[in-house]
Scaffold this active site. Sequence first.
Site, short mmCIF file in Angstrom:
data_model
loop_
_atom_site.label_atom_id
_atom_site.label_comp_id
_atom_site.label_asym_id
_atom_site.label_seq_id
_atom_site.Cartn_x
_atom_site.Cartn_y
_atom_site.Cartn_z
N ASN A 38 0.87 -1.18 0.00
CA ASN A 38 0.00 0.00 0.00
C ASN A 38 0.90 1.23 0.00
O ASN A 38 1.51 1.55 1.02
CB ASN A 38 -0.88 -0.04 1.26
CG ASN A 38 -1.69 1.22 1.46
OD1 ASN A 38 -1.78 2.06 0.57
ND2 ASN A 38 -2.30 1.35 2.64
N TRP A 39 0.99 1.89 -1.15
CA TRP A 39 1.91 3.04 -1.26
C TRP A 39 1.35 4.28 -0.58
O TRP A 39 2.06 5.26 -0.42
CB TRP A 39 2.18 3.33 -2.73
CG TRP A 39 3.17 2.41 -3.37
CD1 TRP A 39 3.61 1.20 -2.88
CD2 TRP A 39 3.85 2.60 -4.61
NE1 TRP A 39 4.52 0.64 -3.74
CE2 TRP A 39 4.68 1.48 -4.82
CE3 TRP A 39 3.83 3.61 -5.58
CZ2 TRP A 39 5.50 1.35 -5.96
CZ3 TRP A 39 4.63 3.48 -6.71
CH2 TRP A 39 5.46 2.36 -6.89
N LYS A 40 0.08 4.28 -0.23
CA LYS A 40 -0.56 5.46 0.38
C LYS A 40 -0.31 6.68 -0.53
O LYS A 40 -0.27 6.52 -1.74
CB LYS A 40 -0.05 5.66 1.81
CG LYS A 40 -0.20 4.38 2.64
CD LYS A 40 0.04 4.57 4.10
CE LYS A 40 -0.12 3.23 4.82
NZ LYS A 40 0.03 3.36 6.26
N HIS A 73 -9.43 1.09 5.23
CA HIS A 73 -8.14 1.30 5.90
C HIS A 73 -8.36 2.28 7.06
O HIS A 73 -9.17 3.21 6.95
CB HIS A 73 -7.13 1.86 4.90
CG HIS A 73 -5.73 1.87 5.45
ND1 HIS A 73 -5.30 2.83 6.33
CD2 HIS A 73 -4.69 1.02 5.28
CE1 HIS A 73 -4.05 2.58 6.68
NE2 HIS A 73 -3.65 1.48 6.04
N GLU A 97 -6.74 4.72 8.01
CA GLU A 97 -6.53 6.13 7.66
C GLU A 97 -7.77 6.71 6.98
O GLU A 97 -8.05 7.90 7.10
CB GLU A 97 -5.27 6.27 6.79
CG GLU A 97 -4.01 6.06 7.64
CD GLU A 97 -2.80 5.54 6.92
OE1 GLU A 97 -2.75 5.58 5.68
OE2 GLU A 97 -1.87 5.07 7.62
N GLU A 154 -5.06 -4.89 10.93
CA GLU A 154 -4.04 -3.86 11.07
C GLU A 154 -4.26 -3.09 12.38
O GLU A 154 -5.04 -2.12 12.40
CB GLU A 154 -4.10 -2.88 9.90
CG GLU A 154 -3.83 -3.53 8.56
CD GLU A 154 -3.26 -2.52 7.56
OE1 GLU A 154 -2.16 -2.77 7.07
OE2 GLU A 154 -3.90 -1.49 7.32
N GLY A 178 2.97 2.20 10.74
CA GLY A 178 3.98 3.25 10.59
C GLY A 178 4.75 3.57 11.86
O GLY A 178 5.48 4.56 11.91
N SER A 187 3.74 -2.12 10.28
CA SER A 187 5.20 -2.20 10.48
C SER A 187 5.80 -3.54 10.06
O SER A 187 6.74 -4.03 10.71
CB SER A 187 5.56 -1.87 11.94
OG SER A 187 5.24 -0.52 12.22
N GLY A 197 2.93 -1.18 4.23
CA GLY A 197 2.94 0.23 3.88
C GLY A 197 4.35 0.68 3.53
O GLY A 197 4.83 0.45 2.42
N GLY A 198 5.02 1.30 4.49
CA GLY A 198 6.32 1.92 4.25
C GLY A 198 7.32 1.05 3.51
O GLY A 198 7.98 1.51 2.57
P1 PGA Z 1 3.10 0.30 7.57
O1 PGA Z 1 1.61 0.51 7.01
O2 PGA Z 1 3.62 -0.98 6.95
O3 PGA Z 1 3.86 1.51 7.07
O4 PGA Z 1 3.03 0.22 9.05
C1 PGA Z 1 0.72 -0.57 6.89
C2 PGA Z 1 -0.61 -0.10 6.36
O5 PGA Z 1 -1.11 0.95 6.79
O6 PGA Z 1 -1.21 -0.76 5.49
#
Ligand code: PGA
Length: 249
Positions: free
Chosen positions: A8-10, A93, A95, A163, A169, A208, A229-230
């Site tokens: 997930n590149w956000k 998600h 967010e 999650e 993050g 993470s 994510g990251g």
């Molecule tokens: P993260 O994000 O790997 O940067 O913790 C995961 C996500 O929000 O899907």
Amino acid sequence: MRPLIAGNWKMNGVVASLAQVSTVASRIADEAPPADVLICPPFTLLANAVATSAGRIAIGGQDCHALPSGAFTGDISAEMLADAGASAVIVGHSERRQQHGESDAMVAAKVRAAWRAELLPILCVGETEVEHDGGYAADVVTAQLDGSLPTGASALTIVVAYEPIWAIGSGRTPTADQIARMHALIRAWLETALGREGSDVRVLYGGSVRPANARAILALPNVNGVLVGGASLVAQDFLEIARSVPSGR
Ligand code: PGA
């Protein structure tokens, strides 16, 4: 059950980032790890990412509107994602739930939208730190599943991603035992709701995930992939995570 390694590149990535898609797609084609690999770039890169990946990995959206079209400035429908070549979409998600006020009912409508457009929805659930510390994580996740997974799902038409919000993050991950217990709870919920199909729904862990912890997480019972994510922004890290899938799962 074939694990799913999803990135997930956000709100990250510009045209130059397509080089990452190209690297991941060609390495995955060569190495053929025993997993499905998906990258969800921002909408602006979607069609280009589909062209760049040339079917060697899947490309998905990060969100969609519940309706197919209309006066919804700035929104993107599931049909538009499918038209751009996406095969999956992340919905619910944290967010989106937190920053865009998405309720369980709205997320359920997005799951139905994904089905309508023949996309695979990846439904995210997870508790906040306060809920975790208060001992309510199981109640919160169960309520989210009750409210945001519509009836009619099957093993091929839904992926659930657990999650914990405090792990996203943050560099903090739950213990192996905490992940295994929550995934067992989600599996039990799915088996109650969907019967035998519930045993074959893929349940991803997200929060993470890094090359250094992916192998241990992917080896846990009822963990059928990861949502990254990251670490998905760096092709070599994402590839290392894809290589961490245990063989024979
Ligand atoms: P993260 O994000 O790997 O940067 O913790 C995961 C996500 O929000 O899907």
